[in-house]
Design a protein around this motif. Structure first.
Motif, PDB file in Angstrom:
ATOM      1  N   THR A  78       0.821  -1.217   0.000  1.00 53.79           N
ATOM      2  CA  THR A  78       0.000   0.000   0.000  1.00 53.79           C
ATOM      3  C   THR A  78       0.850   1.260   0.000  1.00 53.79           C
ATOM      4  OG1 THR A  78      -0.181  -0.062   2.410  1.00 53.79           O
ATOM      5  CG2 THR A  78      -1.965  -1.068   1.151  1.00 53.79           C
ATOM      6  N   GLN A  79       2.099   1.179   0.393  1.00 58.54           N
ATOM      7  CA  GLN A  79       2.953   2.363   0.371  1.00 58.54           C
ATOM      8  C   GLN A  79       3.204   2.824  -1.063  1.00 58.54           C
ATOM      9  OE1 GLN A  79       6.531   1.320   2.350  1.00 58.54           O
ATOM     10  NE2 GLN A  79       7.055  -0.293   0.930  1.00 58.54           N
ATOM     11  N   TYR A  80       3.158   1.898  -2.018  1.00 59.62           N
ATOM     12  CA  TYR A  80       3.361   2.261  -3.412  1.00 59.62           C
ATOM     13  C   TYR A  80       2.141   2.971  -4.004  1.00 59.62           C
ATOM     14  CZ  TYR A  80       7.511  -0.512  -2.963  1.00 59.62           C
ATOM     15  OH  TYR A  80       8.725  -0.982  -2.543  1.00 59.62           O
ATOM     16  N   LEU A  81       1.017   2.873  -3.325  1.00 62.51           N
ATOM     17  CA  LEU A  81      -0.163   3.610  -3.748  1.00 62.51           C
ATOM     18  C   LEU A  81       0.083   5.120  -3.654  1.00 62.51           C
ATOM     19  CD1 LEU A  81      -3.140   3.345  -4.609  1.00 62.51           C
ATOM     20  CD2 LEU A  81      -3.730   3.403  -2.193  1.00 62.51           C
ATOM     21  N   TYR A  82       0.882   5.533  -2.684  1.00 66.53           N
ATOM     22  CA  TYR A  82       1.217   6.948  -2.553  1.00 66.53           C
ATOM     23  C   TYR A  82       2.021   7.439  -3.758  1.00 66.53           C
ATOM     24  CZ  TYR A  82      -0.390   6.884   2.259  1.00 66.53           C
ATOM     25  OH  TYR A  82      -1.156   6.786   3.383  1.00 66.53           O
ATOM     26  N   SER A 129       2.220  13.289  -0.914  1.00 68.13           N
ATOM     27  CA  SER A 129       2.157  11.855  -1.223  1.00 68.13           C
ATOM     28  C   SER A 129       3.542  11.224  -1.270  1.00 68.13           C
ATOM     29  CB  SER A 129       1.448  11.633  -2.556  1.00 68.13           C
ATOM     30  OG  SER A 129       0.111  12.054  -2.476  1.00 68.13           O
ATOM     31  N   VAL A 130       4.509  11.933  -1.830  1.00 69.38           N
ATOM     32  CA  VAL A 130       5.885  11.416  -1.862  1.00 69.38           C
ATOM     33  C   VAL A 130       6.438  11.335  -0.442  1.00 69.38           C
ATOM     34  CG1 VAL A 130       8.234  11.918  -2.619  1.00 69.38           C
ATOM     35  CG2 VAL A 130       6.338  12.155  -4.218  1.00 69.38           C
ATOM     36  N   PHE A 131       6.160  12.353   0.373  1.00 66.10           N
ATOM     37  CA  PHE A 131       6.588  12.320   1.772  1.00 66.10           C
ATOM     38  C   PHE A 131       5.975  11.132   2.503  1.00 66.10           C
ATOM     39  CE2 PHE A 131       5.420  13.382   6.161  1.00 66.10           C
ATOM     40  CZ  PHE A 131       6.682  13.468   6.715  1.00 66.10           C
ATOM     41  N   MET A 132       4.687  10.880   2.282  1.00 63.76           N
ATOM     42  CA  MET A 132       4.021   9.766   2.946  1.00 63.76           C
ATOM     43  C   MET A 132       4.593   8.423   2.486  1.00 63.76           C
ATOM     44  SD  MET A 132       1.945  10.623   5.256  1.00 63.76           S
ATOM     45  CE  MET A 132       1.126   9.068   5.472  1.00 63.76           C
ATOM     46  N   PHE A 133       5.019   8.326   1.226  1.00 64.63           N
ATOM     47  CA  PHE A 133       5.650   7.096   0.756  1.00 64.63           C
ATOM     48  C   PHE A 133       6.904   6.792   1.566  1.00 64.63           C
ATOM     49  CE2 PHE A 133       9.112   5.417  -1.883  1.00 64.63           C
ATOM     50  CZ  PHE A 133       8.651   4.127  -2.057  1.00 64.63           C
ATOM     51  N   PHE A 170       7.771   8.042   4.472  1.00 65.19           N
ATOM     52  CA  PHE A 170       7.411   7.881   5.878  1.00 65.19           C
ATOM     53  C   PHE A 170       6.920   6.469   6.153  1.00 65.19           C
ATOM     54  CE2 PHE A 170       4.374   8.289   9.386  1.00 65.19           C
ATOM     55  CZ  PHE A 170       5.163   8.907  10.343  1.00 65.19           C
ATOM     56  N   ARG A 171       5.985   5.984   5.322  1.00 64.97           N
ATOM     57  CA  ARG A 171       5.460   4.639   5.511  1.00 64.97           C
ATOM     58  C   ARG A 171       6.528   3.578   5.269  1.00 64.97           C
ATOM     59  NH1 ARG A 171      -0.254   3.592   5.192  1.00 64.97           N
ATOM     60  NH2 ARG A 171       0.516   1.485   5.308  1.00 64.97           N
ATOM     61  N   ARG A 172       7.424   3.828   4.309  1.00 66.36           N
ATOM     62  CA  ARG A 172       8.488   2.872   4.023  1.00 66.36           C
ATOM     63  C   ARG A 172       9.441   2.744   5.205  1.00 66.36           C
ATOM     64  NH1 ARG A 172      12.315   3.924  -0.997  1.00 66.36           N
ATOM     65  NH2 ARG A 172      14.150   3.261   0.087  1.00 66.36           N
ATOM     66  N   LYS A 173       9.779   3.876   5.830  1.00 64.06           N
ATOM     67  CA  LYS A 173      10.681   3.860   6.970  1.00 64.06           C
ATOM     68  C   LYS A 173      10.072   3.083   8.134  1.00 64.06           C
ATOM     69  CE  LYS A 173      12.686   6.893  10.411  1.00 64.06           C
ATOM     70  NZ  LYS A 173      12.759   8.253  10.912  1.00 64.06           N
ATOM     71  N   TYR A 174       8.803   3.347   8.432  1.00 65.03           N
ATOM     72  CA  TYR A 174       8.188   2.672   9.562  1.00 65.03           C
ATOM     73  C   TYR A 174       7.833   1.221   9.267  1.00 65.03           C
ATOM     74  CZ  TYR A 174       8.386   6.674  12.506  1.00 65.03           C
ATOM     75  OH  TYR A 174       8.854   7.696  13.282  1.00 65.03           O
ATOM     76  N   ALA A 175       7.609   0.884   8.024  1.00 65.78           N
ATOM     77  CA  ALA A 175       7.392  -0.531   7.684  1.00 65.78           C
ATOM     78  C   ALA A 175       8.668  -1.326   7.925  1.00 65.78           C
ATOM     79  CB  ALA A 175       6.947  -0.661   6.237  1.00 65.78           C
ATOM     80  N   LYS A 176       9.812  -0.750   7.570  1.00 64.87           N
ATOM     81  CA  LYS A 176      11.086  -1.420   7.842  1.00 64.87           C
ATOM     82  C   LYS A 176      11.340  -1.533   9.340  1.00 64.87           C
ATOM     83  CE  LYS A 176      13.534  -0.285   3.625  1.00 64.87           C
ATOM     84  NZ  LYS A 176      14.698   0.408   3.044  1.00 64.87           N
TER      85      LYS A 176
END
Length: 64
Positions: free
Chosen positions: A7-11, A43-47, A49-55
């Protein structure tokens, strides 16, 4: 947790759509493209952000 990885790629998809919208508004007279570019930036920032916290969450679950 598997679907949250994708879902992070949706951003990024949303950001690409708003960049396209902003460019088309930039080329037409009388339109204001800045809101589209701001939404694309968020949206790029949220990508990232979500990628960092998913890791971070994956590393946390691997330790357990």
């Amino acid at each position: 947790m598997g679907i949250l990885k994708y879902t992070q790629y949706l951003y990024l998809l949303i950001a690409a759509a708003f960049i396209f919208d902003g460019v088309t508004k930039l080329n037409s007279p009388g339109e204001n493209p800045w809101l589209s570019f701001i939404i694309a930036g968020v949206s790029v920032f949220m990508f990232f952000f979500r990628r960092k916290y998913a890791k971070k969450f994956d590393d946390h679950y691997k330790k357990q």
